[in-house]
Motif scaffolding. Structure first.
Motif, mmCIF file in Angstrom:
data_model
loop_
_atom_site.group_PDB
_atom_site.id
_atom_site.type_symbol
_atom_site.label_atom_id
_atom_site.label_comp_id
_atom_site.label_asym_id
_atom_site.label_seq_id
_atom_site.Cartn_x
_atom_site.Cartn_y
_atom_site.Cartn_z
ATOM 1 N N SER A 104 96.993 18.377 -4.536
ATOM 2 C CA SER A 104 98.360 18.086 -4.092
ATOM 3 C C SER A 104 98.353 17.037 -2.988
ATOM 4 C CB SER A 104 99.030 19.366 -3.583
ATOM 5 O OG SER A 104 98.989 20.396 -4.535
ATOM 6 N N ALA A 105 97.434 17.202 -2.032
ATOM 7 C CA ALA A 105 97.338 16.262 -0.915
ATOM 8 C C ALA A 105 96.980 14.860 -1.406
ATOM 9 C CB ALA A 105 96.297 16.757 0.086
ATOM 10 N N PHE A 106 96.082 14.787 -2.396
ATOM 11 C CA PHE A 106 95.684 13.485 -2.917
ATOM 12 C C PHE A 106 96.869 12.777 -3.576
ATOM 13 C CE2 PHE A 106 93.453 11.025 -6.430
ATOM 14 C CZ PHE A 106 93.129 9.959 -5.597
ATOM 15 N N LEU A 107 97.650 13.509 -4.348
ATOM 16 C CA LEU A 107 98.826 12.903 -4.975
ATOM 17 C C LEU A 107 99.819 12.446 -3.914
ATOM 18 C CD1 LEU A 107 100.429 12.125 -7.456
ATOM 19 C CD2 LEU A 107 101.307 14.459 -7.574
ATOM 20 N N TYR A 108 100.011 13.248 -2.867
ATOM 21 C CA TYR A 108 100.921 12.864 -1.781
ATOM 22 C C TYR A 108 100.404 11.604 -1.081
ATOM 23 C CZ TYR A 108 103.919 13.338 2.350
ATOM 24 O OH TYR A 108 104.831 13.112 3.365
ATOM 25 N N ALA A 109 99.094 11.510 -0.890
ATOM 26 C CA ALA A 109 98.504 10.319 -0.267
ATOM 27 C C ALA A 109 98.743 9.078 -1.123
ATOM 28 C CB ALA A 109 97.003 10.534 -0.048
ATOM 29 N N ILE A 110 98.596 9.209 -2.442
ATOM 30 C CA ILE A 110 98.836 8.073 -3.341
ATOM 31 C C ILE A 110 100.290 7.613 -3.248
ATOM 32 C CG2 ILE A 110 98.974 7.389 -5.767
ATOM 33 C CD1 ILE A 110 96.562 9.148 -6.317
ATOM 34 N N LEU A 111 101.209 8.575 -3.247
ATOM 35 C CA LEU A 111 102.636 8.252 -3.246
ATOM 36 C C LEU A 111 103.095 7.624 -1.939
ATOM 37 C CD1 LEU A 111 103.955 11.517 -4.940
ATOM 38 C CD2 LEU A 111 104.004 9.223 -5.940
ATOM 39 N N THR A 112 102.424 7.941 -0.836
ATOM 40 C CA THR A 112 102.853 7.463 0.487
ATOM 41 C C THR A 112 101.902 6.437 1.081
ATOM 42 O OG1 THR A 112 101.738 9.373 1.501
ATOM 43 C CG2 THR A 112 104.083 9.606 0.990
ATOM 44 N N ASP A 113 100.956 5.939 0.282
ATOM 45 C CA ASP A 113 100.000 4.918 0.740
ATOM 46 C C ASP A 113 99.221 5.375 1.969
ATOM 47 O OD1 ASP A 113 100.670 3.033 -1.279
ATOM 48 O OD2 ASP A 113 102.462 2.488 -0.165
ATOM 49 N N ARG A 114 98.755 6.592 1.916
ATOM 50 C CA ARG A 114 97.912 7.128 2.983
ATOM 51 C C ARG A 114 96.479 7.291 2.492
ATOM 52 N NH1 ARG A 114 100.435 9.315 7.444
ATOM 53 N NH2 ARG A 114 102.722 9.427 7.323
ATOM 54 N N VAL A 115 95.553 7.281 3.418
ATOM 55 C CA VAL A 115 94.146 7.533 3.112
ATOM 56 C C VAL A 115 93.882 9.017 3.306
ATOM 57 C CG1 VAL A 115 91.770 7.113 3.840
ATOM 58 C CG2 VAL A 115 93.396 5.218 3.731
ATOM 59 N N LEU A 116 93.363 9.673 2.260
ATOM 60 C CA LEU A 116 93.050 11.098 2.331
ATOM 61 C C LEU A 116 91.668 11.297 2.955
ATOM 62 C CD1 LEU A 116 93.640 14.084 1.606
ATOM 63 C CD2 LEU A 116 92.513 13.628 -0.596
ATOM 64 N N LEU A 117 91.620 12.065 4.031
ATOM 65 C CA LEU A 117 90.360 12.435 4.666
ATOM 66 C C LEU A 117 90.287 13.957 4.718
ATOM 67 C CD1 LEU A 117 90.266 9.877 7.627
ATOM 68 C CD2 LEU A 117 89.096 9.712 5.429
ATOM 69 N N VAL A 118 89.122 14.518 4.410
ATOM 70 C CA VAL A 118 88.978 15.969 4.317
ATOM 71 C C VAL A 118 88.110 16.496 5.450
ATOM 72 C CG1 VAL A 118 89.368 16.006 1.829
ATOM 73 C CG2 VAL A 118 87.043 15.744 2.695
ATOM 74 N N ARG A 119 88.582 17.543 6.048
ATOM 75 C CA ARG A 119 87.828 18.196 7.119
ATOM 76 C C ARG A 119 87.078 19.378 6.519
ATOM 77 N NH1 ARG A 119 87.835 22.376 10.649
ATOM 78 N NH2 ARG A 119 87.298 21.980 12.851
ATOM 79 N N PHE A 120 85.857 19.115 6.058
ATOM 80 C CA PHE A 120 85.025 20.146 5.440
ATOM 81 C C PHE A 120 84.178 20.835 6.506
ATOM 82 C CE2 PHE A 120 84.646 18.316 0.839
ATOM 83 C CZ PHE A 120 85.950 18.721 0.605
ATOM 84 N N GLY A 121 84.104 22.147 6.409
ATOM 85 C CA GLY A 121 83.144 22.882 7.208
ATOM 86 C C GLY A 121 81.832 22.979 6.456
ATOM 87 N N SER A 122 80.876 23.688 7.031
ATOM 88 C CA SER A 122 79.558 23.801 6.390
ATOM 89 C C SER A 122 79.645 24.526 5.046
ATOM 90 C CB SER A 122 78.594 24.544 7.320
ATOM 91 O OG SER A 122 79.100 25.838 7.632
ATOM 92 N N ASP A 123 80.695 25.314 4.845
ATOM 93 C CA ASP A 123 80.841 26.064 3.599
ATOM 94 C C ASP A 123 81.367 25.199 2.457
ATOM 95 O OD1 ASP A 123 83.265 25.784 4.933
ATOM 96 O OD2 ASP A 123 84.137 27.544 3.963
ATOM 97 N N MET A 124 81.729 23.937 2.741
ATOM 98 C CA MET A 124 82.290 23.055 1.710
ATOM 99 C C MET A 124 81.423 21.832 1.425
ATOM 100 S SD MET A 124 85.367 24.142 0.582
ATOM 101 C CE MET A 124 86.344 22.708 0.139
ATOM 102 N N PHE A 125 80.486 21.531 2.291
ATOM 103 C CA PHE A 125 79.732 20.284 2.172
ATOM 104 C C PHE A 125 78.918 20.186 0.890
ATOM 105 C CE2 PHE A 125 80.192 19.465 6.842
ATOM 106 C CZ PHE A 125 80.738 18.207 6.706
ATOM 107 N N GLY A 126 78.419 21.297 0.385
ATOM 108 C CA GLY A 126 77.542 21.236 -0.784
ATOM 109 C C GLY A 126 78.233 21.371 -2.116
ATOM 110 N N LEU A 127 79.571 21.285 -2.159
ATOM 111 C CA LEU A 127 80.295 21.568 -3.394
ATOM 112 C C LEU A 127 80.550 20.349 -4.264
ATOM 113 C CD1 LEU A 127 83.016 24.114 -2.171
ATOM 114 C CD2 LEU A 127 80.717 24.550 -3.029
ATOM 115 N N PHE A 128 81.059 19.277 -3.659
ATOM 116 C CA PHE A 128 81.566 18.138 -4.433
ATOM 117 C C PHE A 128 80.827 16.844 -4.092
ATOM 118 C CE2 PHE A 128 85.351 20.804 -3.282
ATOM 119 C CZ PHE A 128 85.468 21.442 -4.501
ATOM 120 N N CYS A 129 80.836 15.951 -5.065
ATOM 121 C CA CYS A 129 80.378 14.583 -4.810
ATOM 122 C C CYS A 129 81.498 13.796 -4.144
ATOM 123 C CB CYS A 129 80.012 13.890 -6.126
ATOM 124 S SG CYS A 129 78.731 14.712 -7.090
ATOM 125 N N GLU A 130 81.136 12.699 -3.536
ATOM 126 C CA GLU A 130 82.146 11.784 -2.986
ATOM 127 C C GLU A 130 82.966 11.216 -4.146
ATOM 128 O OE1 GLU A 130 81.426 11.435 1.344
ATOM 129 O OE2 GLU A 130 83.032 10.756 0.031
#
Length: 601
Positions: free
Chosen positions: A233-259
């Motif tokens: 949802s946040a990514f779609l909102y960023a696209i619609l409003t010309d914002r850069v999406l930045l994610v604040r991942f804790g240590s429990d999220m770092f190993g989940l996704f690729c860039e």
């Protein structure tokens, strides 16, 4: 003289014979030589046809490196040079488990290339076949080919594990994604624009509208399913409003996704001014109140907290209003707090509607496209996914996913839920009935198998289903094998290994052919949307009574927005938005929630 005359006559005769035979000899030689060339060329053609008649794996191995021309966004074409061997078999130098294509080449080769054409049609046009692989690999243009494959094995290999999606991304969506990637490169972490705005602090800006780069900072809330639906949802909102999406991942999220974005990170740097302490940052609620009270937007902060969590639903009634969006657009940095799939509210914003309708002609494909673009399992998660799939699911004729989320074990015993699952799967012919085959039913010529993947915190479900099918034959004589990858007993949202297991099981569920999911579970929402599946949603059970019917088919593969707004910005009154938008319906599992549906069907 007589001797001389005789010699001259012989010479003249030889010359005459030579002048006649020489052209004939030359002509014969040329004809014979050409026939040899034709013969050699004929053998050459036979060899080429021979090669084309071989299976696809051998064919690709002989082809080696090819130049592929694919159509990119905006109608432009670009050349991509890639090894055809890498396309099908993967990079053999990488230290990973063998791909399923190597294990089952004859079974899976039909899934590569155009899914609706036979290989007999493809073999006469190798460029079409190879281009089709490239299209599948890049998900019909959603992805770009510029990433290093070794850094994220799943990005370019996931297409080998699932059927090609019948839902193609629109040209407008692809164009918006390419534009966003350019924006992210220009304004991402540690760029000049980023450093400038982050040095300003929270209360030093007056009119943020003049800032070239704007940011949406995502923060984690609740379990992994909630986090993923909110991220999309946040990514779609960023696209619609010309914002850069930045994610604040804790240590429990770092190993989940690729860039997900090329040449720039989406990770919020730890030197972000308000990484830990957000107490002194203004909130959207306070700014909205001041704007209503004073009617002034002169003093707008550079940083603003946008709280869209379900526990703060009072101001959510105004987020979808154009007036609110005009105000938010003037703030350079928004810090988002949310645990909801608020995409339907974006479709309510008048200024977004045209863009959204062009991006998503099929309204029920928002998460399907954005999720497959954003969420690529890390190499650690991909090893778990691919190894489990190859060991247990790959050889089955059909894969059935059961996602069982029990919020209150005291309200309905495990056995009641198991009975409900059996009733649902048998009623809708996902699984066969137990018992001896009736005389009226002809035996199957070939015994087929179904793999049942159980995703649950509790081991009872997998164990009881497995025991049941081992102890009994099925009416259809199908072989049913039940697998449950893990059983953590309770949700551990802040544990990295727990989240990797959860992400692996979500992804494995998305690879199934059919899904049965639990009501109000974002875990199931993510799996169904990634897989492009409309699941059978179990009804809530109470006590030992099995609901009738036990389950209901979802009308859309989109997640449900559990707590949507109820305020009509123009009428200044409460409203049921399903009466205003024909592509919104109330959710089957949350009657007050909203789900996007494709009204064109």
């Amino acid at each position: 003289m007589d001797i001389i005359g005789l010699s001259f006559k012989r010479f003249r005769r030889c010359l005459l014979v030579g002048s006649i035979t020489f052209p004939i000899l030359v002509t014969f030689t040329l004809i014979h030589q050409n026939s040899i060339f034709d013969l050699v060329e004929g053998f050459s053609k036979i060899n080429v046809l021979d090669k084309r008649a071989q299976n696809a794996t051998t064919y690709v191995l002989k082809e080696g490196v090819q130049n592929i021309t694919v159509q990119a966004s905006g109608g432009k074409y670009q050349n991509i040079t890639e090894s055809a061997v890498d396309k099908v078999l993967g990079d053999k130098d990488q230290n990973v488990m063998p791909g399923i294509l190597e294990e089952r080449p004859h079974t899976l080769i039909s899934d590569i290339g155009p899914k609706n054409h036979s290989f007999e049609d493809q073999k006469n046009d190798s460029s079409l076949f190879t281009t089709s692989i490239a299209n599948d690999k890049l998900l019909d243009g959603l992805l770009v080919s510029t990433f290093d494959e070794a850094s994220c094995l799943s990005r370019y290999r996931s297409y080998l594990y699932r059927k090609a999606s019948p839902h193609k991304p629109s040209v407008h969506l692809i164009s918006k994604l390419r534009n966003y990637e350019h924006l992210h490169r220009s304004c991402g972490p540690h760029t000049k624009s980023y450093n400038k705005i982050m040095r300003k602090g929270a209360n030093s800006s007056k009119k943020g509208a003049g800032t070239m780069c704007k940011y949406l900072v995502w923060t984690a809330s609740n379990g992994l399913g909630n986090r993923m639906v909110t991220l999309a949802s946040a990514f779609l909102y960023a696209i619609l409003t010309d914002r850069v999406l930045l994610v604040r991942f804790g240590s429990d999220m770092f190993g989940l996704f690729c860039e997900p974005f090329p040449d720039s990170s989406w990770l919020l740097p730890r030197d972000f001014p308000y990484w830990k302490d957000r107490k002194h940052i203004d909130t959207y609620e306070s700014v909205l109140t001041n704007e209503k009270t004073n009617g002034s937007q002169e003093l707008l902060p550079s940083f603003l907290i946008l709280n869209l969590q379900h526990t703060h639903d009072g101001h959510n009634n105004f987020f979808h209003c154009d007036q609110s969006q005009d105000l938010l657009q003037k703030v350079p940095v928004l810090i988002l707090l949310s645990d909801q799939y608020f995409v339907p509210s974006l479709f309510m914003v008048p200024s977004f509607r045209l863009d959204l309708s062009k991006m998503f002609p099929e309204k029920d494909t928002v998460f399907h496209h954005l999720g497959r673009y954003l969420f690529h399992p890390s190499n650690e998660a991909w090893e778990l996914i691919s190894s489990f799939y190859e060991a247990h699911l790959a050889k089955a004729d059909e894969r059935i996913g059961l996602q069982i989320r029990v919020f209150n074990t005291h309200r309905a015993p495990h056995q009641t839920i198991i009975n409900e699952i059996i009733a649902c799967t048998v009623q809708h012919k996902l699984l066969p009935e137990l018992g001896m085959q009736s005389s009226a039913t002809s035996p199957l010529k070939k015994q087929t198998s179904k793999a049942v993947l159980v995703a649950s915190l509790y081991s009872e479900y997998g164990e009881k289903l497995r025991t049941m099918y081992l102890a009994n034959t099925t009416a259809t004589k199908e072989v049913i094998r039940v697998y449950q990858p893990s059983h953590e007993q309770r949700q551990k949202s802040n544990n990295d290994m727990h989240n990797i297991k959860a992400w692996s099981e979500i992804y494995l569920l998305s690879l199934c052919d059919a899904l049965v999911t639990s009501p109000k579970s974002t875990f199931g929402y993510v799996a169904q949307s990634l897989g492009g599946l409309k699941p059978w949603i179990l009804k809530r059970a109470y006590g030992e009574t099995i609901p009738n019917p036990p389950c209901q088919r979802a009308m859309s593969m989109e997640p449900c927005f559990h707590y949507p707004p109820k305020y009509d910005c123009r009428a200044n009154s409460k409203v049921d938005f399903t009466s205003l938008f024909h592509h919104m319906k109330h959710c089957e599992d949350v009657t007050s929630g909203l789900r996007l549906v494709n009204a064109n069907r």
